[in-house]
Every structure is written in structure tokens, then in C-alpha cells.
Design a protein around this motif. Structure first.
Motif, PDB file in Angstrom:
ATOM      1  N   MET A   1       9.848  11.391  -1.474  1.00  0.00           N
ATOM      2  CA  MET A   1       8.624  11.408  -2.270  1.00  0.00           C
ATOM      3  C   MET A   1       7.680  10.289  -1.838  1.00  0.00           C
ATOM      4  O   MET A   1       6.459  10.474  -1.789  1.00  0.00           O
ATOM      5  N   ALA A   2       8.237   9.112  -1.511  1.00  0.00           N
ATOM      6  CA  ALA A   2       7.409   7.985  -1.077  1.00  0.00           C
ATOM      7  C   ALA A   2       6.734   8.298   0.253  1.00  0.00           C
ATOM      8  O   ALA A   2       5.581   7.915   0.484  1.00  0.00           O
ATOM      9  N   ALA A   3       7.437   9.004   1.126  1.00  0.00           N
ATOM     10  CA  ALA A   3       6.837   9.379   2.410  1.00  0.00           C
ATOM     11  C   ALA A   3       5.649  10.312   2.176  1.00  0.00           C
ATOM     12  O   ALA A   3       4.597  10.159   2.806  1.00  0.00           O
TER      13      ALA A   3
ATOM     14  N   LEU B   1       6.136   9.915  10.425  1.00  0.00           N
ATOM     15  CA  LEU B   1       6.648   8.630   9.929  1.00  0.00           C
ATOM     16  C   LEU B   1       8.109   8.513  10.356  1.00  0.00           C
ATOM     17  O   LEU B   1       8.850   9.495  10.308  1.00  0.00           O
ATOM     18  N   SER B   2       8.505   7.317  10.726  1.00  0.00           N
ATOM     19  CA  SER B   2       9.877   7.142  11.197  1.00  0.00           C
ATOM     20  C   SER B   2      10.832   6.832  10.058  1.00  0.00           C
ATOM     21  O   SER B   2      10.524   6.063   9.152  1.00  0.00           O
ATOM     22  N   LEU B   3      12.004   7.443  10.141  1.00  0.00           N
ATOM     23  CA  LEU B   3      13.081   7.145   9.201  1.00  0.00           C
ATOM     24  C   LEU B   3      13.863   5.910   9.659  1.00  0.00           C
ATOM     25  O   LEU B   3      14.654   5.345   8.897  1.00  0.00           O
TER      26      LEU B   3
ATOM     27  N   ALA C   1      13.891   9.745  -3.546  1.00  0.00           N
ATOM     28  CA  ALA C   1      12.813   8.765  -3.751  1.00  0.00           C
ATOM     29  C   ALA C   1      12.074   8.465  -2.447  1.00  0.00           C
ATOM     30  O   ALA C   1      10.846   8.368  -2.429  1.00  0.00           O
ATOM     31  N   VAL C   2      12.810   8.322  -1.340  1.00  0.00           N
ATOM     32  CA  VAL C   2      12.164   8.046  -0.050  1.00  0.00           C
ATOM     33  C   VAL C   2      11.357   9.262   0.414  1.00  0.00           C
ATOM     34  O   VAL C   2      10.242   9.105   0.928  1.00  0.00           O
TER      35      VAL C   2
ATOM     36  N   ARG D   1       3.812  10.421  -0.607  1.00  0.00           N
ATOM     37  CA  ARG D   1       2.728   9.601  -1.180  1.00  0.00           C
ATOM     38  C   ARG D   1       2.014   8.815  -0.084  1.00  0.00           C
ATOM     39  O   ARG D   1       0.787   8.672  -0.096  1.00  0.00           O
ATOM     40  N   HIS D   2       2.792   8.294   0.879  1.00  0.00           N
ATOM     41  CA  HIS D   2       2.198   7.548   1.991  1.00  0.00           C
ATOM     42  C   HIS D   2       1.262   8.456   2.777  1.00  0.00           C
ATOM     43  O   HIS D   2       0.151   8.040   3.154  1.00  0.00           O
TER      44      HIS D   2
END
Lengths: 285, 285
Positions: B166-168, B138-140, B163-164, B170-171
């Protein structure tokens, strides 16, 4: 009148409803994901005249933030009750800021953590609202169209992961400025670390589009609705720093500070063409 | 042997030294900037055999993170004493993860907040170490050379604003994968949300350069030092996802999970050419 800035209140949400606790009493456990991962969302709500007149817009955004981060939303009634509990009895003559935090809790299927904090608006915030702010532009390094297709970057969610926002403001302070306008990799306007960018040009008010991943500003939305009613047209405009330089006036808008006029941008003084009074009158209606 | 994953311990740093408290007892106040702003730094330290054999490397990185974020460092002695207090008596046969949190505290000049948490390593983490992980890239959205010149983005600091990250993850889970390799805007390899990327190719071990803004991996550093001693050359290499596809083996390294072999990358199965055993033996020395 300003109360001592140390006058602080806290209320936590429990199974039995809101519970007001001493502000110096610990309320969050070490394993809460809001602490250890910045994994939560929040809102900062203005308390004025002992009330929270703009709470609805914040509740709506908190709900959207919870959806984006997949945090269980305790529901509007709970948040309203919690805010009501912490604000109850707050002196009408003291402006306050009520922060609502909603975290993922332990992240193990148990309920999320919900709490509200209340303190007096700092004198420095009031000064910036009145006297204006010196701002520097800093790049976030991400293209303006990138976050719309990268949901893991949590564009549009107001999360507790604000370390970069705070670092950007510290960087501004080290440069002798008060605040920051963040820009995209290609120099497009985004937002402040804790505010929305608005500028006046060619007889209109402008703000950048939210598909850049910025937050939808609650104060900007209120200003634009009232400006339109007042015959002042508004536009969502992809802008650059050059647009701010050429603008008649520039403000950073937020719920607590209101519309802070930008009086200095990247080291160059700038005026507001007398428009700040009208903006602040519209917001005060 | 795995202890119940609910066996949790917490120690907080006080004026009088470390104090062990019940893990369900709140330890952080609502106004702590570590909670409300994700404004703190942390480390996750492996506890094995009742000890923390790699603590020194984590202490060094915690110190660097504190410098980058301008948080008052309570000093190595305090952190050692705190970790010692929370680990004392932990059963030697249970692997644990000790997290150390250092926050800005109230941000008003009073001392920072320092605490340590200890819990058993989850069974799923052990499974991933043993059986390997499916990973998506996934790209930042940030160019690989950008953060080196933008200190407000806090490259190299392990902050609580995850948070990002953790969201990555979850994705990735939503895509049926276990974890993520983050890439730069132009597709250069960066790091995992909680790990360092290492790959084997052309007889060498490789990892991306830290001037991309990634964290300096403590486990990667240990592996590379031991590999060099063992006659396995290592390189800091700017790589792309194509390099991972072409590699003999790919691992995500972290202190607690160790070297997790990547068995699936963006939906395609991949092997490790039998090299994972050697990597894990080097790390276990």
C-alpha cells in the motif's frame, strides 16, 4: 504470581471516548484496512504494578509510525485515555502486555481505528527473560543502507504487517531456537522480529544504527540512557554476527520481555560474563 | 452500470456454516492474529454476471498461501460455501470484488478465522482497465534469487501484511502515477503491489519467473493458457525495466482490474501497439 493467560481485556476508541468491551466480542469490521492490508501501526506496552511506566516512549514511537504510514494520528490524549481505560483495575501483581493498534480504518476519509488490548505476560516470556534464549540469525535480504532511501519500505515504522516477523520466529522454533536476529543482505546486524539487538564489548554497550530501517527500540533507549548515567558507555555500532560471537554478552531487548540474554547463537552456547544482572538492574530502576 | 460503491456485504464462517452479517458490524476480535500481526492470507475474486468464474484458481492459491504460512486450511468446500453465501443475490449487472480472508485466528489452537467481503468494483478501477495506467518502478531491495532460499520471507504467499504494498502505491500517487512495478535489488522485474507484470515483445507474451518470490498470477495464468491456444506464444522471462521500455506493450494483470495497459512508465509515455484489445478479448472468453 501469574494470572491465567486467558485474562484478556479490550478497549475501543469511540466518538465518546474509550469503551471497554468483552475481549471475545468482535471489534473490527471486515473492511478495516488494518485487517485486510495490515495497514496500521502498533505498540506493545508493559503493564507492571498496575501501571504503564514507559508509555511515553511508546506514544512517541506510535506517533512516528503514524507519520511514516500517513495514518491520521488520533493524538496522545486519546491513546492515553484508551490505555488508561483498559489498564484500570488490572491487578498490580500481574505483569501485563497492553497492545495499542491504530489502523487506517476504512481508508475512505472516516476516522482511523484505535483500540487497546491487555493480557497477562505469558509464562514463556518470563522464562526467556530469566533463563535466556537460543537465537538463530536469518537474513532479510535487503542491504543495510537500502531502506534509508526507499521510504515505501516503511523502515522505522512499527506496522501491523508482521507476517514475515512471525514466520521468522516459526522458522527459529523449527530449528529448536527461541528467536531470531535478522541481518542485512551483506550480513550486518538489524534487529529481532519483535526486539532490539544489544551487545557488550570492549567495555561498552552497542546497538545497530536505525538508518538501517530498524525500529528505534524504546527499551534499548532507556537502557542506554541509564547505562551512560551509571558510567557504562554506549555506542551505535554497525555490527555483524561475528561481533555478536566475540561479544561479552548479547541481549534481545523489548518492552515486555525486557533484556533476554542470548545463551545460544546459531547453535553455539555463549555466556553473558555476568553482565545480565547489571543490565536488568538498570532497566528496573 | 455501477452500483454505489458503498454497497458492501460480509459473510463469516461459523461452526454452523456461512453467516451473512451487516458490513458495518464488527466481525474480528482484537486478539485475532490477522489483525495484530497481519498473520493471514487472502484472495480478491472478481464477481461478474453474479458469478465467480475464476474462483478455482483463487482457491488453489489460497491453499498454497495457507501452506506457506502454516495456517490451518478450512478446506475448499468451506471457502466455496462462504463465497456462495456472500455473492448470492448480487446483481448480475454490477461487477464486484469478493475478498476472502483466512487468518491464524487467536493462534492458540482454536480454529482460524475465515470471512468473505463483497463490494462493487470502484469506478477508478474500471477507468484504469479501460484507459490505462501510469506506472513507476520502485525497488524492493531484495535480490531476485534471494527469496527462493529464504522461506521466512514468505515468497509466493499472498498474506494480509500488505502495508509495504500500500505504501508503494501511495508513493506512486505522490509522484502522479497510478501504480507500481516492483523490482529486485539488481533491477529485475518482480510484480505490482497488487498485480502481475506482463509484456509483449518479439511476438510473445512474457512474465517474470515465480522463483523470484512473486505471486503466481491467476489472471496471467489464464491469459497465457488462452494465448497459447490462440497461437500467441508465451514465455517466463527474467526481465528488467529496459525490457518494458523496449516492449510492444506492457500490462499489469489482476483478477479484478483485468489487464490494465501501461500508458506511462517512469514518466515516459508508451503505447500498446494495439495489442490490449486482443489481451482483453482473450481474458473475456
Amino acid at each position: 504470581m501469574t494470572a491465567p493467560e486467558t485474562a484478556r481485556r479490550v478497549a475501543v476508541w469511540t466518538e465518546g471516548g474509550p469503551r471497554v468491551v468483552d475481549a471475545d466480542q468482535p471489534v473490527v469490521t471486515a473492511f478495516d484496512q488494518g485487517l485486510g492490508r495490515g495497514d496500521g501501526v502498533f505498540e506493545s506496552v508493559l503493564v507492571t504494578g498496575g501501571r504503564t511506566p514507559h508509555l511515553d516512549a511508546h506514544l512517541a514511537r506510535l506517533h512516528r509510525s503514524a507519520q511514516i504510514t500517513a495514518i491520521t494520528d488520533p493524538g496522545e490524549d486519546a491513546v492515553r485515555a484508551l490505555v488508561g481505560a483498559v489498564v484500570a483495575g488490572w491487578p498490580a501483581e500481574v505483569e501485563g502486555v497492553c497492545r495499542v493498534f491504530l489502523t487506517r480504518g476504512l481508508g475512505d476519509g472516516t476516522p482511523p481505528t484505535l483500540l487497546a488490548l491487555l493480557s497477562a505476560v505469558p509464562a514463556e516470556t518470563v522464562r526467556q527473560r530469566t533463563e535466556g534464549i537460543a537465537v538463530v540469525t536469518l537474513s532479510l535480504g535487503v542491504p543495510a543502507d537500502f531502506r534509508a532511501t526507499a521510504p515505501w519500505l516503511l523502515g522505522g515504522a512499527k506496522t501491523l504487517s508482521y507476517a514475515v516477523n512471525m514466520a521468522a520466529q516459526r522458522h527459529a522454533h523449527a530449528l529448536g531456537a527461541d528467536d531470531v536476529v535478522l541481518t542485512s543482505l551483506e550480513g550486518r546486524l538489524l534487529e529481532g522480529p519483535t526486539s532490539t539487538v544489544v551487545w557488550a564489548a570492549r567495555g561498552r554497550l552497542h546497538t545497530p544504527p536505525v538508518d538501517t530501517g530498524i525500529l528505534a527500540g524504546t527499551t534499548q533507549a532507556r537502557l542506554f540512557a541509564r547505562a551512560e548515567d551509571d558510567g557504562w558507555p554506549t555506542s551505535v555500532t554497525p555490527g555483524t554476527v561475528d561481533d555478536l560471537v566475540a561479544a561479552d554478552a548479547v541481549w534481545l531487548l523489548s518492552g515486555v520481555r525486557g533484556a533476554a540474554p542470548v545463551t545460544r547463537l546459531d547453535g553455539a552456547d555463549r555466556g553473558d560474563a555476568g553482565l545480565s544482572r547489571r543490565v536488568q538492574e538498570l532497566l528496573a530502576r
